[in-house]
Design a protein around this motif. Structure first.
Motif, PDB file in Angstrom:
ATOM      1  N   GLN A 185       0.663  -1.339   0.125  1.00  0.00           N
ATOM      2  CA  GLN A 185      -0.122   0.003   0.075  1.00  0.00           C
ATOM      3  C   GLN A 185       0.875   1.297  -0.046  1.00  0.00           C
ATOM      4  O   GLN A 185       0.611   2.426  -0.692  1.00  0.00           O
ATOM      5  CB  GLN A 185      -1.052   0.005   1.104  1.00  0.00           C
ATOM      6  N   GLN A 186       1.913   1.201   0.756  1.00  0.00           N
ATOM      7  CA  GLN A 186       2.942   2.384   0.688  1.00  0.00           C
ATOM      8  C   GLN A 186       3.422   2.907  -0.462  1.00  0.00           C
ATOM      9  O   GLN A 186       3.931   3.613  -0.994  1.00  0.00           O
ATOM     10  CB  GLN A 186       3.755   2.459   1.721  1.00  0.00           C
ATOM     11  N   ILE A 187       4.148   1.544  -1.212  1.00  0.00           N
ATOM     12  CA  ILE A 187       4.486   1.523  -2.440  1.00  0.00           C
ATOM     13  C   ILE A 187       3.451   2.216  -3.386  1.00  0.00           C
ATOM     14  O   ILE A 187       3.779   3.137  -4.269  1.00  0.00           O
ATOM     15  CB  ILE A 187       5.092   0.352  -2.894  1.00  0.00           C
ATOM     16  N   GLN A 188       2.453   1.744  -3.452  1.00  0.00           N
ATOM     17  CA  GLN A 188       1.306   2.074  -4.409  1.00  0.00           C
ATOM     18  C   GLN A 188       1.022   3.679  -4.188  1.00  0.00           C
ATOM     19  O   GLN A 188       0.904   4.343  -5.058  1.00  0.00           O
ATOM     20  CB  GLN A 188      -0.085   1.235  -4.069  1.00  0.00           C
TER      21      GLN A 188
ATOM     22  N   GLY B 282       1.778   5.106  -7.585  1.00  0.00           N
ATOM     23  CA  GLY B 282       0.466   4.861  -8.250  1.00  0.00           C
ATOM     24  C   GLY B 282       0.350   3.484  -8.817  1.00  0.00           C
ATOM     25  O   GLY B 282       0.965   2.647  -8.730  1.00  0.00           O
ATOM     26  N   GLY B 283      -0.783   3.320  -9.600  1.00  0.00           N
ATOM     27  CA  GLY B 283      -1.316   2.089 -10.088  1.00  0.00           C
ATOM     28  C   GLY B 283      -1.726   1.252  -9.252  1.00  0.00           C
ATOM     29  O   GLY B 283      -1.751   1.202  -7.816  1.00  0.00           O
ATOM     30  N   PRO B 284      -1.697  -0.299  -9.411  1.00  0.00           N
ATOM     31  CA  PRO B 284      -2.112  -1.350  -8.832  1.00  0.00           C
ATOM     32  C   PRO B 284      -1.133  -1.786  -7.758  1.00  0.00           C
ATOM     33  O   PRO B 284      -0.070  -1.325  -7.776  1.00  0.00           O
ATOM     34  CB  PRO B 284      -2.362  -2.508  -9.529  1.00  0.00           C
ATOM     35  N   LEU B 285      -1.481  -2.492  -6.909  1.00  0.00           N
ATOM     36  CA  LEU B 285      -0.581  -2.916  -5.616  1.00  0.00           C
ATOM     37  C   LEU B 285       0.604  -3.991  -6.533  1.00  0.00           C
ATOM     38  O   LEU B 285       0.170  -4.625  -7.394  1.00  0.00           O
ATOM     39  CB  LEU B 285      -1.412  -3.860  -4.625  1.00  0.00           C
ATOM     40  N   VAL B 286       1.902  -3.654  -6.032  1.00  0.00           N
ATOM     41  CA  VAL B 286       2.953  -4.411  -6.614  1.00  0.00           C
ATOM     42  C   VAL B 286       2.836  -5.765  -5.931  1.00  0.00           C
ATOM     43  O   VAL B 286       2.322  -6.043  -4.811  1.00  0.00           O
ATOM     44  CB  VAL B 286       4.186  -3.470  -6.575  1.00  0.00           C
ATOM     45  N   LYS B 287       3.491  -6.539  -6.655  1.00  0.00           N
ATOM     46  CA  LYS B 287       3.606  -8.073  -6.086  1.00  0.00           C
ATOM     47  C   LYS B 287       4.878  -7.842  -5.364  1.00  0.00           C
ATOM     48  O   LYS B 287       6.077  -7.432  -6.160  1.00  0.00           O
ATOM     49  CB  LYS B 287       3.657  -8.973  -7.332  1.00  0.00           C
TER      50      LYS B 287
END
Length: 134
Positions: free
Chosen positions: A47-50, A54-59
């Motif tokens: 969530q913090q990276i998002q 921006g964009g979707p949640l990263v894997k």
């Protein structure tokens, strides 16, 4: 009398010097690693990276930040309706995120923007404390 006045000024000067030195001591953030991982911690990181890119949640890997204080997050490659990468559309460089600890507080730093995100679910320790050989 001159000695007493001298001692008062010397004491005052010393106190001012000490106060000034104390104010200049600042906490320095150190690279950190997680002490343990969980789905909640992983979600908080995502969530913090998002928020930062921006964009979707990263894997993220299940062991993210357990052994290293830094990760690189690549931007998504734009694709056409057949799944092929669109030429010339992927211009963003990867983003560096650094896990750090400052005054016992675990933080995630987006290196490009300098944004700091305080992590409430994650527990971390200084990387050099866990891996002194680094």
């Amino acid at each position: 009398m001159k000695t007493t006045l001298f001692l008062k000024y010397a004491t005052l000067g010393s106190m001012l010097l000490i106060v000034s030195a104390c104010q200049q001591v600042q906490a320095v953030a150190e690279p950190a690693v997680l002490t343990e991982s969980s789905p909640e911690v992983k979600l908080e990181l995502q969530q913090q990276i998002q928020k930062a890119v921006g964009g979707p949640l990263v894997k993220l890997a299940d062991n993210v930040y357990l052994f290293e204080s830094q990760i690189w997050v690549e931007s998504a490659v734009l694709r056409d309706d057949k799944g092929r990468p669109l030429d010339g559309r992927h211009m963003d460089l990867a983003n560096l995120f650094i896990l750090q600890i400052e005054q016992g507080q675990c933080q995630l730093k987006h290196n490009k923007s300098g944004q700091l995100f305080v992590l409430t679910k994650a527990k971390c320790m200084a990387e050099k404390q866990r891996f002194p050989e680094k």
